[in-house]
Design a protein around this motif. Sequence first.
Motif, PDB file in Angstrom:
ATOM      1  N   THR A  13       0.853  -1.182   0.000  1.00  0.00           N
ATOM      2  CA  THR A  13       0.000   0.000   0.000  1.00  0.00           C
ATOM      3  C   THR A  13       0.890   1.233   0.000  1.00  0.00           C
ATOM      4  OG1 THR A  13      -1.738  -1.155   1.225  1.00  0.00           O
ATOM      5  CG2 THR A  13      -1.820   1.245   1.220  1.00  0.00           C
ATOM      6  N   VAL A  16      -0.091   8.142  -0.868  1.00  0.00           N
ATOM      7  CA  VAL A  16       0.033   9.251  -1.807  1.00  0.00           C
ATOM      8  C   VAL A  16      -0.366  10.520  -1.065  1.00  0.00           C
ATOM      9  CG1 VAL A  16      -0.683  10.171  -4.037  1.00  0.00           C
ATOM     10  CG2 VAL A  16      -0.543   7.689  -3.706  1.00  0.00           C
ATOM     11  N   ALA A  30      -3.032   3.977  -1.536  1.00  0.00           N
ATOM     12  CA  ALA A  30      -3.196   3.413  -2.882  1.00  0.00           C
ATOM     13  C   ALA A  30      -2.680   1.978  -2.878  1.00  0.00           C
ATOM     14  CB  ALA A  30      -2.435   4.252  -3.900  1.00  0.00           C
TER      15      ALA A  30
END
Length: 129
Positions: A13, A16, A30
Amino acid sequence: MPIAIARFIVEATLSVLFFVDGDLLFELPAPLCLEEEVALSLPQPLDHENITCRLAAVECRPNPALLQQTGAVELDVFLCLEILVEAPVVLEVIGRMCAPRPASIPVPPRKLALDCTPFRLPPNCPRLQ
């Protein structure tokens, strides 16, 4: 030991971060899922007991052209994937150090420079009398 192509699914993961005028606006997790293929020595049996994978380094950059055109964020993600396969071996030591042979499998060029930790040879054993 025979050589085989092994397929790995890499899951991680990415966080961002979005900034406005230098201030953090929000953070978006993300999920990342990639399928990788590598050639490796294949000991029998190859299972979860003798193979280990880890992400040594990750680097990503947004594609600014796509962001300006569509408002979507596209990321170029580059990974240093470290794969360790362990198996019992019998070694005959000649008594001199050598370097790993050059890679014989062609690798496509990377778009970005990524600083992967270099492979280090283990220390020499003490000299026998």
